[in-house]
Write a protein that holds these residues in place. Structure first.
Motif: not given
Lengths: 247, 317
Positions: A31-38, A196-200, A232-234
């Motif tokens: 999984a690759l997670i991160g905010a928009n524009g990451a 959707n970091a949780r799901a990933a 905290r972040a995601y």
């Protein structure tokens, strides 16, 4: 299977990825997670050959992908489920699926393509019912299934998925994630980009957190779910219990 | 079956129509259908606009004209040479041009069309300049002329029939699907493994070859060509045929070509207002049938069928 070292990607003068290194082993879900524009989608576009302006090293099965364009990537077994699905709306569901096997039809693998078509239609039975319907008239969930099915028609070794849960109801997200786990069970390797970091992270073996074009955190799925910074972040919720239950 | 019916209709029309004016009109519809078919493959299916298609039409006409008038070739020997020349030019133009898209591609092809027009007009030692190229021989086989009346009609429509079959085969194949995919989203098409650059060049060259064949037939039927027959307005007219007939529709090409060939003839009765009425008709078609005549007629037919079904299944009081 895939090793990326010090990757930098550019949109003209803008550097969208700034020295990313990561690895994907055969049979894993990453999984690759991160905010928009990451830089998550940029990374997938680069691996799939749709973005050519990059520095660093990308090795797929020990072969460098430098200079290769998208058709060559598909030929090597890398398939992308693009962000926003990018289906061909006026075409039928069947035609969309057949286009997924374009390279294979050039190699005249007609019998194998027909067999895979059956398998995809078994994996997503609703697509069988909608086979003659225009792709643009499908619901969001059905479109996502079609996008995944179309990518599977290329018989990929590495499946890249860009935000497959985007805009879907929770039960559809669950359904899509179950399919991804099923694909992993069949030996496929998946690189999953998600907001959707949780799901990933729930289905991932390992994950990377990207911020401003850099990997800022990596670890196995459960560790990242429990990480205070990630929470905290995601996430905003404690998932240690979930992970303990899962193990 | 559809192809057979089409071929039978062409044959029947050729055998029953006897007035030379009507035969000539039908022959020109055939030539225009070839032009519209080619452009429809490029524009309707692959989504690549060309505002300079008259250049390839002119290349076919001037190619064979120069070979036969100045260099003494027979038209049949000139045909493969003309098509080969078109192939090379189209390929060389397509390579840089198809890196462009949308308005920019439109501007690029428009520029190419203008350059070709200037060459046709200014290279007067070969092309005859504004005065045109005269004395182009008529086509014949064993002394029998194929360039007038029924023979001309059958020759042109045989070419149209072949082009129809070729286009239908392409459209129904994986290549046709790939072309439509490029039209919808080039990025998504590339993600499917479609070599979009190569396919765009291929369809551009194919389209140019059909236009060149139309030019070849035109030159030998009319036996005189001048630059005005291949100017910017002709390119616009070919685009209009495709749009009016229906984008991404093989039969739309025929319908568009027929309407835009017949209308100006019928509208002569309006004398000074001919162009006004012509414009109004085209505007009306576009406003009420924005997807073109073919799709529009099919939609109307389907709607009336649904209405009939609903009426027959409604309970009687």
């Amino acid at each position: 299977m895939l090793r990326i070292r010090n990757l930098k990607c550019y949109y003209g003068k803008i550097r969208a990825i700034n020295g990313v290194s990561l690895s994907v082993r055969t049979g894993e879900i990453i999984a690759l997670i991160g905010a928009n524009g990451a830089g998550k989608s940029t990374l997938l576009l680069t691996i799939s050959g749709l973005l050519q302006d990059w520095e660093g090293e990308i090795l797929f099965q020990r072969e460098s992908l430098r200079g290769l364009k998208a058709p060559a990537m598909v030929e090597r077994g890398i398939s992308l489920v693009p962000e926003g699905r990018l289906l061909f709306p006026p075409m039928s569901v069947l035609d969309n699926l057949k286009l997924g096997a374009y390279r294979r039809s050039l190699r005249r693998e007609h019998a194998a393509v027909e067999q895979d078509l059956e398998e995809v239609l078994n994996l997503f039975p609703i697509l069988r019912e909608r086979a003659r319907q225009q792709a643009g008239t499908l619901s969001g969930g059905e479109q996502q299934m079609l996008a995944i099915g179309r990518a599977l028609m290329a018989r990929p070794r590495l499946l890249l998925l860009d935000e497959p849960s985007m805009g879907l109801a929770p039960f559809l997200v669950r359904l899509i994630l179950d399919v991804l786990v099923q694909l992993k069970g069949q030996g496929m390797t998946l690189l999953l980009v998600e907001q959707n970091a949780r799901a990933a992270l729930q289905i991932a073996d390992r994950g990377y957190v990207l911020e401003n074009g850099k990997v800022v955190l990596e670890g196995n799925g459960c560790d990242l779910l429990a990480d205070q910074d990630v929470k905290r972040a995601y996430l905003g919720k404690d998932y240690r219990e979930f992970c303990e239950g899962r193990s | 079956m559809r192809q057979f019916t089409f071929a039978a209709a062409i044959l029947a029309l050729g055998l029953t129509v006897s007035q030379s004016y009507h035969l000539q009109l039908l022959t020109f519809i055939g030539i225009h259908t070839l032009l519209a078919l080619g452009l429809n493959m490029l524009m309707g299916y692959a989504g690549q606009i060309s505002l300079g298609h008259a250049a390839f039409y002119g290349l076919g006409a001037y190619g064979t004209g120069i070979l036969t008038v100045h260099w003494g070739f027979s038209p049949w020997a000139g045909l493969p040479l003309t098509l080969a020349l078109t192939f090379v030019v189209a390929f060389l133009v397509a390579l840089p041009m198809l890196k462009l898209s949308g308005y920019y591609l439109g501007m690029g092809t428009l520029g190419f069309g203008m350059i070709a027009f200037v060459v046709f007009r200014e290279w007067s030692s070969l092309t005859g300049g504004d005065s045109g190229l005269v004395g182009i021989p008529a086509l014949d086989v064993g002394g029998v002329s194929l360039s007038s009346g029924k023979a001309g009609y059958f020759l042109v429509w045989a070419c149209v029939l072949l082009a129809f079959f070729a286009c239908e085969r392409v459209v129904d194949s994986r290549v046709g699907r790939a072309l439509r995919a490029i039209h919808d989203s080039e990025r998504a098409a590339a993600a499917m493994g479609i070599d979009t650059s190569r396919l765009k060049v291929w369809v551009f060259v194919f389209s140019a070859l059909l236009a060149s064949l139309a030019g070849f037939l035109y030159a030998h039927l009319v036996t005189f060509i001048s630059p005005n027959s291949f100017d910017f307005l002709v390119s616009v007219r070919i685009v209009t045929m495709v749009v009016i007939g229906g984008m991404a529709s093989i039969w739309g090409s025929l319908l568009g070509a027929a309407v835009l060939t017949i209308l100006p003839e019928w509208l002569h009765v309006f004398t000074d207002y001919e162009m006004v009425v012509y414009g109004l008709i085209l505007m009306t078609i576009m406003i009420f049938l924005p997807q073109g005549l073919t799709r529009g007629i099919l939609d109307i037919h389907e709607r009336s069928k649904r209405k009939d079904t609903a009426a027959s299944s409604a309970p009687r009081s």
